[in-house]
Design an enzyme around this catalytic site. Structure first.
Site, mmCIF file in Angstrom:
data_model
loop_
_atom_site.group_PDB
_atom_site.id
_atom_site.type_symbol
_atom_site.label_atom_id
_atom_site.label_comp_id
_atom_site.label_asym_id
_atom_site.label_seq_id
_atom_site.Cartn_x
_atom_site.Cartn_y
_atom_site.Cartn_z
ATOM 1 C CG HIS A 24 -5.551 -3.253 -0.675
ATOM 2 N ND1 HIS A 24 -4.896 -2.576 -1.682
ATOM 3 C CD2 HIS A 24 -5.140 -2.686 0.491
ATOM 4 C CE1 HIS A 24 -4.128 -1.637 -1.161
ATOM 5 N NE2 HIS A 24 -4.259 -1.681 0.158
ATOM 6 C CG ASP B 45 -2.049 0.996 1.167
ATOM 7 O OD1 ASP B 45 -2.995 0.837 0.382
ATOM 8 O OD2 ASP B 45 -1.943 1.981 1.905
#
Length: 338
Positions: A311, A123
């Site tokens: 994710h 991220d």
């Protein structure tokens, strides 16, 4: 709450495989977790998290890296967990910029007397690790990024509306950067609901807690408890985020202008010359595979791998992710020592 990791994940409260450390970096107090392997370390890996995460996001990777013989340093970035969380104002946004974080990581390596480090990011951490190389290239021996593709320094400033024309899956960041959203996350219950929405919570008719378009706060109270985090895991995240609130973590969505101004000193055609592993999360709606097209132009020594995950691939599919990382480290990075 994945169970496909061959080693038990790090316990955040007490685990003899790691120790919790505090250090002053460029005038700010940082928390990090340190793991020392048996025998002489074969190298040192710095792990850098993103949002909504902490050092703890690497709980499945730390054991695998220790077994490989690597020293592991997993930081809480500025604003998170046990690290200082300065408010802006009265402080300035440069504290939350990629350059400042890169400088702080370089300072920690210096204090540990390390001439080179391997970097791993997810991220925002995937963006930070590439910036550590761009600002401190002689420090970095190799990079792996989970889900986050390499994005070069911007050639020109784009306001938010123009930016999401180019990157429409980032539209949710408008909410994350807003004061209204920060104000909503003032209680442990609200923080819990946010984490539940992120990690698998769904409503009776499949309702989501947020999407690429934005936060769906109105759905949070109807979401059932997700299964991706255990009760103990989500409680740790909530407790850590409640220490200083969401102001610090959300500042990472308010720093675009600061990052652009810092990176004007960098060339948009800069290349990364060290070995680089990119693990694509095939089901990540925020960082889709199309976003990684063209990375080879900037990274000549790029290895691509994939994982059938959303994710948070390092949490959802730790065994596959660990296999990709360990294989690359053995074949490309550690083997280069001779």
């Amino acid at each position: 709450m994945p169970t496909d990791s061959s080693e038990p994940p790090i316990d955040p409260y007490k685990d003899n495989r790691v120790s919790h450390q505090q250090v002053q970096l460029n005038g700010r107090s940082y928390h990090y977790v340190l793991g020392i392997p048996d025998g002489e370390p074969r190298g040192t890996v710095f792990l850098v998290h993103g949002f909504q995460d902490l050092w703890y996001g690497w709980r499945h990777q730390i054991p695998a890296l220790l077994i490989l013989g690597l020293r592991v340093v997993a930081i809480d970035c500025l604003g998170y967990g046990g690290t200082e969380a300065p408010r802006v104002p009265p402080e300035t946004m440069d504290l939350y910029g990629f350059k400042r974080c890169a400088d702080d990581i370089a300072e920690l390596a210096k204090q540990m007397h390390l001439s080179n480090i391997i970097l791993g990011g997810h991220d925002w951490g995937g963006m930070i690790v590439s910036r550590v190389y761009l600002y401190h290239p002689n420090l970095v021996k190799g990079i792996f990024s989970l889900g986050t593709p390499y994005l070069p320094p911007d050639r020109e400033w784009l306001d938010f509306d123009a930016m999401i024309v180019e990157k429409p899956t980032f539209e949710y960041q408008r909410n994350f950067g807003s004061q209204d959203f920060e104000d909503h996350l003032q209680s442990k219950d609200a923080i819990h609901d946010f984490f539940n929405a992120t990690f698998g919570g769904r409503g009776p008719n499949g309702e989501l807690g947020f999407s690429t378009k934005g936060v769906l706060v109105e759905n949070w109270k109807i979401l059932e408890e997700g299964t991706q985090l255990s009760k103990k895991e989500i409680e740790y995240y909530v407790d850590q985020y409640a220490r200083n609130g969401l102001h610090g973590p959300l500042n990472w969505y308010r720093n675009r202008r600061q990052n652009y101004e810092d990176e004007e000193s960098l060339s948009p055609t800069s290349t990364i010359q060290v070995p680089y592993l990119f693990v694509q999360s095939l089901k990540d709606p925020f960082l889709p595979p199309s976003m990684s097209e063209g990375m080879e132009r900037y990274i000549p020594n790029l290895r691509r791998r994939e994982v059938d995950s959303g994710h948070f691939c390092h949490v959802l599919c730790p065994l596959v992710v660990n296999q990709h990382i360990v294989e690359w480290l053995k074949e490309v990075v550690i083997s280069s020592d001779g």
